[in-house]
Design an enzyme around this catalytic site. Structure first.
Site, mmCIF file in Angstrom:
data_model
loop_
_atom_site.group_PDB
_atom_site.id
_atom_site.type_symbol
_atom_site.label_atom_id
_atom_site.label_comp_id
_atom_site.label_asym_id
_atom_site.label_seq_id
_atom_site.Cartn_x
_atom_site.Cartn_y
_atom_site.Cartn_z
ATOM 1 N N TYR A 239 0.845 -1.205 0.000
ATOM 2 C CA TYR A 239 0.000 0.000 0.000
ATOM 3 C C TYR A 239 0.873 1.246 0.000
ATOM 4 O O TYR A 239 1.860 1.328 0.738
ATOM 5 C CB TYR A 239 -0.909 0.021 1.241
ATOM 6 C CG TYR A 239 -1.770 1.264 1.306
ATOM 7 C CD1 TYR A 239 -3.024 1.291 0.692
ATOM 8 C CD2 TYR A 239 -1.318 2.426 1.928
ATOM 9 C CE1 TYR A 239 -3.810 2.435 0.711
ATOM 10 C CE2 TYR A 239 -2.104 3.575 1.951
ATOM 11 C CZ TYR A 239 -3.348 3.568 1.335
ATOM 12 O OH TYR A 239 -4.122 4.704 1.353
ATOM 13 N N GLU B 230 -3.137 7.449 -4.648
ATOM 14 C CA GLU B 230 -3.100 6.168 -3.939
ATOM 15 C C GLU B 230 -2.911 5.006 -4.904
ATOM 16 O O GLU B 230 -3.436 5.024 -6.013
ATOM 17 C CB GLU B 230 -4.421 5.985 -3.175
ATOM 18 C CG GLU B 230 -4.485 4.711 -2.334
ATOM 19 C CD GLU B 230 -5.844 4.524 -1.675
ATOM 20 O OE1 GLU B 230 -5.938 4.641 -0.448
ATOM 21 O OE2 GLU B 230 -6.822 4.278 -2.399
#
Lengths: 381, 292
Positions: free
Chosen positions: A101, A188
């Site tokens: 992530y 992201e």
């Protein structure tokens, strides 16, 4: 403004971040063609601006071009959380060995940008933050200083990617560049993946651009006006009129001036046992014309059984509010109870106008909220 | 005393020739605020209600060295530039009324001001008033009266609502500060409450919060750890707001699992701060805590 995955990936790619080989299709034929070009199993990813596309059945793996055609046909006929699928991103299937992530966002209380990174990706970051907060590293970036090498090193170490230092460093730097260039609230990749080919690839990409900066990004401004993702038709109409408006589940239409007062009005309706149908903030200094439009939006909304108007006049004038209200009632001719609370600048003049039109008003917002809930309950019973 | 703005405040109005700037210059002058000069690039030499207009902040300050604070009405596209100009001229505080300033701009000027020790109020705020002394903002003065309650709020009209109730309860206000409805703002609750703690005129403090961010939670943590000597009561707007939607203010959004009203209510209650269920209760709560 949320960008579609394919748009975000285009920006990623332009900034040197590896993304899966793929293209966008607008119909089943194109989907089949792209699948054939790629020449191996592909992922068909619905391009709709909602979270949880995968769980809703909007992301499907297919083995061959024929399968791509039939599955695409199904997907193009589908609505995901109310949104029609108009585009599919057709991408090669990655051979993933690890999901990670990485994001860059704004830390409100620190008043800084912040990198969030984790050696565990794929699940929602909120969930990860709740279940394994120790797995997330946060690195604050001063907007006046930018990102420093020690911060890059820290992120990479905590992601466990020292072996791929150069690649990941490039991605981190690119995130910061993208955020600055496009005034992003969020950049992201979840998941960012390590493949069997030992490459780091952004399997998913999300970018949210700050709405207030769109004047600098003409290429998105028009799209923003045409298609606002999760917005309802009523929300779009109200927005075109320049109101802050949010659709809710209940039956009491709420009009007030100022965001805080409008929220407090909604809360009061709920407190007295009612349910707000919406949030409509007419802002400061609204003219009679704007008030008329706001009341019309409420009256024409079939969900709305009654309207609460709560005005505390500072720069907003009560006489303008009263005029707009009466004009709306004359024009729309839909009979719905309206409860008015009006106080502040030009209160006397405003009340006189209402009195002459035979419309009653109350002094406090509590009284008004209580009253509208009673009246609406009476209407529905 | 009072905080942030008082009798000694000498104001520069940036964006004075625009409709909002012009209008509120008049209203501030009528209230007795010492508005000394204004700035609009290209409009130097004009006058607005007798207030001289300059092309640059530097020029205005050279001509009127008594200027010590600024209020910014400049449109969002150009607002950040105006704020930097005020920071370079060391004006303090700088009240930024403008709404819709890009977050990336606010991040820059807010951090720069903090580095220089300059206080930014806002953006997207109604400014500050110390009743009977001065007003640097757009708050409707007649709802306020001199007294002992300090108010710090993320909202505009809701502040007026609660200030009015406090006026009617014969408590009055020392200073009311609207810190702004944007995600990135200058002064926060903790900084303002620290100022109220030091202000002898302030007997108690009202916090008006709303959904979005974690400023209320941070305040609760501060009160628990460091303690405050003056009574604090609070109201939080947005209990019925759905997640993921912006409720009017750019900053009023429950996002990524953060910023819900419940989380704020719980944090404040744990810190021993009474939270009003409805806005009008604030005045009662304050009266009760002050007389205890």
């Amino acid at each position: 403004m949320k960008l579609h995955e394919f748009e975000a990936k285009k920006i990623f790619s332009e900034h040197g971040i590896p993304v899966p080989n793929g293209k966008v299709a607008s119909n089943p034929e194109e989907t089949e063609e792209i699948a054939r070009e790629i020449g191996k199993p592909v992922m068909l990813k619905s391009q709709v601006l909602v979270a949880g596309r995968g769980k809703a059945g909007g992301i499907i793996k297919v083995k061959n071009p024929e399968g791509a055609y039939t599955t695409a046909k199904k997907l193009f006929g589908m609505k995901i959380k109310g949104l029609q699928v108009k585009k599919l991103l057709v991408e090669e299937e990655l051979k993933i060995t690890k999901e990670l992530y990485l994001s860059l966002t704004v830390d409100r209380s620190a008043r800084k940008y912040v990198f969030l990174a984790s050696s565990e990706g794929g699940m929602e970051i909120e969930k990860l933050a709740a279940e394994k907060p120790e797995k997330i590293v946060k690195v604050a970036i001063n907007p006046l200083v930018g990102i420093k090498e020690f911060q890059v090193r820290k992120i990479i170490q905590r992601m466990g990617l020292q072996e791929y230092f150069k690649q990941v460093r490039g991605i981190i730097k690119a995130f910061k560049e993208i955020a600055s260039r496009y005034d992003c609230e969020l950049v992201e990749s979840n998941p960012l993946v390590l493949t069997e080919e030992r490459e780091i690839v952004a399997a998913d990409a999300r970018i949210i651009i700050d709405d207030n900066s769109l004047f600098r990004h003409q290429q998105f401004q028009r799209r923003f006006e045409e298609e606002r993702g999760e917005m309802t038709q009523l929300e779009l109409t109200a927005l075109k009129e320049g109101f802050s408006y949010v659709d809710l589940e209940g039956s009491v239409g709420v009009i007030a001036n100022g965001a805080g007062l409008t929220m407090a009005s909604m809360d009061l309706v709920a407190k007295f046992g009612g349910k707000p149908a919406n949030f409509l903030d007419i802002g400061g200094g609204a003219s009679a014309e704007r008030v008329r439009k706001a009341v019309e939006i409420q009256l024409r909304n079939p969900k709305v059984r009654g309207v609460l108007v709560n005005i505390l006049g500072g720069i907003t004038r009560c006489d303008e509010v009263a005029k707009g209200l009466i004009e709306a009632l004359e024009e729309v001719k839909i009979q719905k109870p309206i409860i008015i609370r009006m106080q502040g600048t030009r209160e006397e003049e405003g009340r006189k106008i209402l009195k002459e039109a035979g419309i009653s008003y109350l002094d406090t917002m509590e009284e008004a909220a209580k009253k509208i809930v009673e009246v609406v309950k009476g209407v529905s019973d | 005393m009072a905080i942030l703005v008082d009798e000694s405040t000498r104001v520069l109005v940036q964006g004075i020739t625009g409709s909002e700037g012009r209008f509120h210059t008049k209203v501030m002058l009528d209230y007795g605020t010492k508005v000394v000069a204004g700035v609009t690039p290209g409009k130097g030499g004009e006058k607005v209600y007798g207030v001289p207009v300059y092309n640059f902040v530097e020029e205005a300050v050279e001509e009127h060295p008594e200027i010590n604070s600024s209020i910014v009405f400049v449109p969002a596209k150009f607002a950040a530039d105006a704020v930097f100009e005020a920071i370079e001229a060391k004006l303090n505080p700088i009240v930024v009324i403008t709404e819709h300033i890009p977050v990336s701009d606010s991040l820059e000027f807010v951090n720069y001001a903090r580095m220089k020790g300059i206080k930014i109020i806002g953006p997207n705020c109604p400014g500050a008033i110390s009743p009977g002394k001065t007003k640097v903002g757009i708050l409707p003065a007649k709802l306020f009266t001199k007294g002992g309650v300090g108010i710090v709020s993320r909202s505009g009209t809701l502040t007026y609502e609660i200030a009015d109730a406090i006026t009617k309860a014969k408590l009055g206000q020392s200073t009311c500060v609207g810190i702004g409805g944007d995600p990135i703002i200058g002064l926060d609750f903790i900084e303002v409450i620290k100022m109220f703690e030091k202000d002898p005129e302030t007997k108690g403090v009202v916090i008006i919060g709303e959904i979005g961010g974690d400023m209320e939670e941070k305040l609760a943590e501060y009160i628990t750890k460091k303690g405050v000597t003056k009574p604090v009561v609070a109201y939080i707007a947005g209990r019925t707001a759905p997640p993921g939607k912006r409720m009017g203010h750019a900053g009023a959004i429950v996002a990524m699992g953060k910023g819900s009203a419940e989380s704020k209510l719980e944090a404040l209650k744990e810190a021993g701060v009474p939270v009003a269920e409805i806005p009008s209760q604030i005045a009662e709560l304050m009266k009760r805590t002050l007389t205890q």
